[in-house]
Scaffold this motif. Structure first.
Motif, PDB file in Angstrom:
ATOM      1  N   SER A 101       0.864  -1.058  -0.058  1.00 49.18           N
ATOM      2  CA  SER A 101       0.015  -0.073  -0.004  1.00 49.18           C
ATOM      3  C   SER A 101       0.921   1.364   0.021  1.00 49.18           C
ATOM      4  O   SER A 101       0.581   2.403  -0.593  1.00 49.18           O
ATOM      5  N   ALA A 102       1.997   1.144   0.755  1.00 53.89           N
ATOM      6  CA  ALA A 102       2.810   2.495   0.737  1.00 53.89           C
ATOM      7  C   ALA A 102       3.429   2.564  -0.301  1.00 53.89           C
ATOM      8  O   ALA A 102       3.568   3.830  -0.710  1.00 53.89           O
ATOM      9  N   LEU A 103       3.958   1.543  -1.196  1.00 52.02           N
ATOM     10  CA  LEU A 103       4.482   1.571  -2.430  1.00 52.02           C
ATOM     11  C   LEU A 103       3.449   2.022  -3.500  1.00 52.02           C
ATOM     12  O   LEU A 103       3.886   3.009  -4.359  1.00 52.02           O
ATOM     13  N   VAL A 104       2.228   1.870  -3.630  1.00 46.49           N
ATOM     14  CA  VAL A 104       1.324   2.307  -4.413  1.00 46.49           C
ATOM     15  C   VAL A 104       0.912   3.908  -4.086  1.00 46.49           C
ATOM     16  O   VAL A 104       0.890   4.542  -5.099  1.00 46.49           O
ATOM     17  N   LEU A 105       0.969   4.043  -3.008  1.00 48.06           N
ATOM     18  CA  LEU A 105       0.736   5.684  -2.399  1.00 48.06           C
ATOM     19  C   LEU A 105       1.801   6.386  -3.028  1.00 48.06           C
ATOM     20  O   LEU A 105       1.703   7.700  -3.352  1.00 48.06           O
ATOM     21  N   ALA A 106       3.101   6.128  -2.805  1.00 54.48           N
ATOM     22  CA  ALA A 106       4.115   6.713  -3.152  1.00 54.48           C
ATOM     23  C   ALA A 106       4.173   6.755  -4.768  1.00 54.48           C
ATOM     24  O   ALA A 106       4.733   7.942  -5.441  1.00 54.48           O
ATOM     25  N   ILE A 107       3.834   5.852  -5.768  1.00 53.27           N
ATOM     26  CA  ILE A 107       3.958   5.844  -7.021  1.00 53.27           C
ATOM     27  C   ILE A 107       2.645   6.877  -7.215  1.00 53.27           C
ATOM     28  O   ILE A 107       2.866   7.917  -8.369  1.00 53.27           O
ATOM     29  N   ALA A 108       1.416   7.126  -6.793  1.00 50.29           N
ATOM     30  CA  ALA A 108       0.484   7.898  -7.030  1.00 50.29           C
ATOM     31  C   ALA A 108       0.727   9.300  -6.766  1.00 50.29           C
ATOM     32  O   ALA A 108       0.485  10.091  -7.507  1.00 50.29           O
ATOM     33  N   ALA A 109       1.465   9.552  -5.540  1.00 48.24           N
ATOM     34  CA  ALA A 109       2.086  10.635  -5.458  1.00 48.24           C
ATOM     35  C   ALA A 109       3.048  11.386  -6.444  1.00 48.24           C
ATOM     36  O   ALA A 109       2.887  12.532  -6.814  1.00 48.24           O
ATOM     37  N   GLY A 110       3.700  10.329  -6.751  1.00 49.94           N
ATOM     38  CA  GLY A 110       4.861  10.809  -7.802  1.00 49.94           C
ATOM     39  C   GLY A 110       4.204  10.985  -9.152  1.00 49.94           C
ATOM     40  O   GLY A 110       4.564  12.113  -9.842  1.00 49.94           O
ATOM     41  N   CYS A 111       2.962  10.301  -9.370  1.00 48.91           N
ATOM     42  CA  CYS A 111       2.356  10.804 -10.889  1.00 48.91           C
ATOM     43  C   CYS A 111       1.623  12.013 -10.709  1.00 48.91           C
ATOM     44  O   CYS A 111       1.660  12.682 -11.697  1.00 48.91           O
ATOM     45  N   ALA A 112       1.094  12.313  -9.533  1.00 48.04           N
ATOM     46  CA  ALA A 112       0.298  13.615  -9.252  1.00 48.04           C
ATOM     47  C   ALA A 112       1.374  14.505  -9.424  1.00 48.04           C
ATOM     48  O   ALA A 112       0.963  15.648  -9.985  1.00 48.04           O
ATOM     49  N   SER A 113       2.543  14.281  -8.908  1.00 50.44           N
ATOM     50  CA  SER A 113       3.648  15.653  -9.238  1.00 50.44           C
ATOM     51  C   SER A 113       3.794  15.673 -10.492  1.00 50.44           C
ATOM     52  O   SER A 113       3.917  16.986 -11.108  1.00 50.44           O
ATOM     53  N   ALA A 114       4.032  14.554 -11.336  1.00 54.85           N
ATOM     54  CA  ALA A 114       4.427  14.856 -12.646  1.00 54.85           C
ATOM     55  C   ALA A 114       3.638  15.459 -13.475  1.00 54.85           C
ATOM     56  O   ALA A 114       3.550  16.256 -14.310  1.00 54.85           O
ATOM     57  N   LEU A 115       1.974  15.132 -13.186  1.00 58.79           N
ATOM     58  CA  LEU A 115       0.983  15.659 -13.877  1.00 58.79           C
ATOM     59  C   LEU A 115       0.986  17.332 -13.573  1.00 58.79           C
ATOM     60  O   LEU A 115       0.553  18.264 -14.470  1.00 58.79           O
ATOM     61  N   THR A 116       1.256  17.465 -12.190  1.00 57.43           N
ATOM     62  CA  THR A 116       1.358  19.073 -12.094  1.00 57.43           C
ATOM     63  C   THR A 116       2.092  19.769 -12.823  1.00 57.43           C
ATOM     64  O   THR A 116       1.924  20.943 -13.088  1.00 57.43           O
ATOM     65  N   LEU A 117       3.143  19.379 -13.082  1.00 53.88           N
ATOM     66  CA  LEU A 117       4.138  20.171 -13.937  1.00 53.88           C
ATOM     67  C   LEU A 117       4.227  19.735 -15.435  1.00 53.88           C
ATOM     68  O   LEU A 117       5.249  19.984 -16.016  1.00 53.88           O
ATOM     69  N   GLN A 118       3.457  19.017 -15.857  1.00 51.99           N
ATOM     70  CA  GLN A 118       3.210  18.935 -17.337  1.00 51.99           C
ATOM     71  C   GLN A 118       3.073  20.177 -17.649  1.00 51.99           C
ATOM     72  O   GLN A 118       2.232  21.120 -17.475  1.00 51.99           O
ATOM     73  N   LYS A 119       3.601  20.386 -19.339  1.00 53.54           N
ATOM     74  CA  LYS A 119       3.294  21.485 -19.978  1.00 53.54           C
ATOM     75  C   LYS A 119       1.939  21.705 -20.517  1.00 53.54           C
ATOM     76  O   LYS A 119       1.325  20.558 -20.920  1.00 53.54           O
ATOM     77  N   ARG A 120       1.491  22.911 -20.400  1.00 47.85           N
ATOM     78  CA  ARG A 120      -0.016  23.097 -20.615  1.00 47.85           C
ATOM     79  C   ARG A 120      -0.044  23.084 -22.155  1.00 47.85           C
ATOM     80  O   ARG A 120       0.881  23.035 -22.941  1.00 47.85           O
ATOM     81  N   ALA A 121      -1.274  23.230 -22.615  1.00 43.10           N
ATOM     82  CA  ALA A 121      -1.760  23.057 -24.109  1.00 43.10           C
ATOM     83  C   ALA A 121      -2.053  24.506 -24.839  1.00 43.10           C
ATOM     84  O   ALA A 121      -1.990  24.523 -26.106  1.00 43.10           O
ATOM     85  N   VAL A 122      -2.110  25.528 -23.928  1.00 38.14           N
ATOM     86  CA  VAL A 122      -2.355  26.961 -24.778  1.00 38.14           C
ATOM     87  C   VAL A 122      -1.709  27.744 -23.768  1.00 38.14           C
ATOM     88  O   VAL A 122      -1.176  27.772 -22.738  1.00 38.14           O
ATOM     89  N   ASP A 123      -1.462  29.045 -24.634  1.00 44.48           N
ATOM     90  CA  ASP A 123      -0.602  30.215 -23.676  1.00 44.48           C
ATOM     91  C   ASP A 123      -1.663  30.574 -22.934  1.00 44.48           C
ATOM     92  O   ASP A 123      -1.253  30.898 -21.370  1.00 44.48           O
ATOM     93  N   PHE A 124      -3.218  30.921 -22.981  1.00 45.53           N
ATOM     94  CA  PHE A 124      -3.807  31.554 -21.916  1.00 45.53           C
ATOM     95  C   PHE A 124      -5.392  31.282 -22.526  1.00 45.53           C
ATOM     96  O   PHE A 124      -5.387  31.194 -23.787  1.00 45.53           O
ATOM     97  N   TYR A 125      -6.354  31.698 -21.592  1.00 43.67           N
ATOM     98  CA  TYR A 125      -7.484  31.745 -22.246  1.00 43.67           C
ATOM     99  C   TYR A 125      -7.992  33.257 -21.826  1.00 43.67           C
ATOM    100  O   TYR A 125      -7.716  33.981 -20.985  1.00 43.67           O
ATOM    101  N   ALA A 126      -8.772  34.117 -22.873  1.00 44.43           N
ATOM    102  CA  ALA A 126      -8.957  35.420 -22.610  1.00 44.43           C
ATOM    103  C   ALA A 126     -10.056  35.418 -21.334  1.00 44.43           C
ATOM    104  O   ALA A 126     -11.073  34.995 -21.411  1.00 44.43           O
TER     105      ALA A 126
END
Length: 222
Positions: A3-28
């Motif tokens: 369970s601890a290993l799964v939680l660690a992997i999930a936390a790492g995935c969430a962090s990676a998603l947070t730092l993914q490059k976005r798809a647009v400059d901005f929205y008006a």
């Protein structure tokens, strides 16, 4: 242990998603019922005249990452973390409604430690920051209200043409290669019209602005 290993992997995935490059400059902001003017009080606002593109390196768009980039341009947190006056708010049309500024940053005259204390005395460039991250328009872009202000004896009012001047000074400092804290940035700029009407209608202090918003795309190169 599993369970601890799964939680660690999930936390790492969430962090990676947070730092993914976005798809647009901005929205008006206006497309989602927001405004390209913040709320400075008394029914007036200051133009959100620089946008740090959501297509920038993801680390630049974090709180700490953007602060490091600001240091590279010659800007730092307010003097002794003290702020006179209330926070301004902005509605970026992302579903979050009107929210207070994340931070206010001032020109530091070459000293990240005490330089903004000098700016508070003699005036200079400063800006407020908001992040577009609501569920209706999650670009991750940072919207900046930039202006050049007078010294303390003039009560920090904006200099004549201070919104356009402030925007241009910040953009000029950013474009090209800059570095701070072991991080090197490469920044490009383009000017956008149509987000805000030129003129002084609704603008704080009655100071006209030219209707141009500068979009900066900031890449970490090393």
């Amino acid at each position: 242990m599993y369970s601890a290993l799964v939680l660690a992997i999930a936390a790492g995935c969430a962090s990676a998603l947070t730092l993914q490059k976005r798809a647009v400059d901005f929205y008006a902001p206006t497309a989602g019922g927001g405004s390209e003017l913040d709320n400075a009080g008394d029914g007036y606002g200051e133009p959100l005249n620089i946008i740090i593109s959501g297509l920038s390196s993801p680390a630049v768009l974090t709180d700490d990452g953007f602060m490091n980039f600001a240091h590279a341009l010659g800007y730092s947190e307010e003097c002794l973390d003290l702020h006179a006056g209330g926070a301004q708010s902005a509605n970026l049309g992302d579903g979050n409604g009107w929210v207070d500024q994340l931070i206010e940053i001032r020109e530091d005259y070459g000293s990240t430690a005490v330089g903004t204390c000098l700016e508070s005395l003699v005036g200079g460039n400063h800006f407020r920051v908001w992040r577009q991250n609501g569920s209706l328009a999650d670009s991750g872009a940072l919207f900046l209200a930039v202006s050049k202000e007078e010294d303390v004896f003039e009560s920090h009012t904006i200099v004549p043409d201070g919104y356009d001047i402030g925007r241009n000074l910040l953009a000029q400092a950013a474009v090209g290669t800059t570095s701070y804290g072991g991080v090197t940035y490469s920044t490009t700029a383009r000017n956008v019209t149509g987000l805000i009407a030129p003129g002084s209608d609704g603008v704080n202090h009655g100071i006209a602005q030219d209707g141009i918003v500068t979009v900066l795309t900031v890449e970490i190169v090393s």
